[in-house]
Enzyme design. Structure first.
Site, PDB file in Angstrom:
ATOM      1  N   ASP A 267     -31.239   6.667  15.219  1.00 52.90           N
ATOM      2  CA  ASP A 267     -31.291   6.055  13.890  1.00 52.90           C
ATOM      3  C   ASP A 267     -29.968   6.377  13.189  1.00 52.90           C
ATOM      4  OD1 ASP A 267     -33.959   5.833  14.738  1.00 52.90           O
ATOM      5  OD2 ASP A 267     -34.729   6.035  12.696  1.00 52.90           O
TER       6      ASP A 267
ATOM      7  N   LYS B 188     -33.377  -0.738   9.585  1.00 57.41           N
ATOM      8  CA  LYS B 188     -34.263   0.229   8.938  1.00 57.41           C
ATOM      9  C   LYS B 188     -33.932   0.302   7.454  1.00 57.41           C
ATOM     10  CE  LYS B 188     -35.192   5.226   9.146  1.00 57.41           C
ATOM     11  NZ  LYS B 188     -34.934   6.470   9.936  1.00 57.41           N
TER      12      LYS B 188
ATOM     13  N   LYS C  42     -37.789  -1.423  10.702  1.00 50.70           N
ATOM     14  CA  LYS C  42     -38.406  -0.118  10.461  1.00 50.70           C
ATOM     15  C   LYS C  42     -38.406   0.161   8.967  1.00 50.70           C
ATOM     16  CE  LYS C  42     -38.125   4.849  11.400  1.00 50.70           C
ATOM     17  NZ  LYS C  42     -37.492   5.922  12.209  1.00 50.70           N
TER      18      LYS C  42
END
EC number: 4.1.2.4
Length: 213
Positions: free
Chosen positions: A79, A146, A176
């Site tokens: 991430d 995300k 996400k």
């Protein structure tokens, strides 16, 4: 759908091990930790770590090196945080290059989630910045885009951001939602808006609000 998350700067190795144990007990998809916690045995749960976290103000080559080292140490998902200031300034080519540098460092098989700090972009520019940042991240090789680190003062995930992100990227790219998700109702709303993964630090409490079936 859940990434059970522990990214507190004061977290210890014992805290990380406890987080992994809880992730296994809950049966979530992944456990998301700081890269300094690697190597760590996560059992059947997918190991995930962050890169360029939480500010995104690291040089792209530093993010790439951090991500590559994490993969070599056992991570299967990364991430990464973009330079949000570049997106605020409309420098989307820089966002693209940042993501591409990390993608090339980790290879095609590792899942790459790109954190765009959607609340900050919405506040500073508007939905168009969220959309274009998401598009450029996807073009550069993001597996998922995300919403948030959960550390930015502008806030975390929102239904508006997820809807904009979902509309901006191909169906093959996941969304996400992460940051400030504390109830089953909030999680359900984000999934209905298009989220395909949820980053939760209070996974047990959130999941307890859903029916067992």
């Amino acid at each position: 759908m859940v990434d059970h998350t522990l990214l507190a700067p004061e977290a210890t190795r014992d805290d990380a091990l406890a987080c992994v144990a809880e992730a296994v007990d809950l049966g979530v998809y992944a456990v998301c930790l700081s890269p300094s916690m690697l190597p760590i045995d996560t059992g059947a749960v997918t190991p995930c770590v962050v890169a360029g976290f939480p500010s995104g103000k690291h040089h792209s080559l530093v993010k790439a090196s951090e991500a590559r080292l994490a993969v070599d140490s056992g991570a299967r998902e990364i991430d990464m945080v973009i330079d949000v200031g570049a997106a605020v300034a409309g420098l989307y080519d820089e966002v693209f290059a940042d993501v591409l540098t990390v993608r090339e460092a980790i290879g095609a098989d590792v899942v790459l989630k790109v954190i765009i700090e959607s609340a900050a972009l919405l506040a500073a520019v508007g939905p168009e910045a969220v959309a274009e940042t998401s598009r450029r991240a996807a073009q550069a090789g993001a597996s998922l885009v995300k919403t948030s680190t959960g550390f930015h003062p502008a806030g975390g995930a929102s239904v508006q951001a997820v809807e904009v992100m979902r509309a901006a990227v191909p169906a093959s790219v996941g969304i996400k939602a992460s940051g400030g998700i504390r109830t089953a109702e909030a999680a359900a709303d984000l999934v209905a808006a298009g989220a395909t993964r949820l980053g939760l630090s209070r996974s047990r409490d959130v999941l307890a609000g859903f029916p067992d079936d």
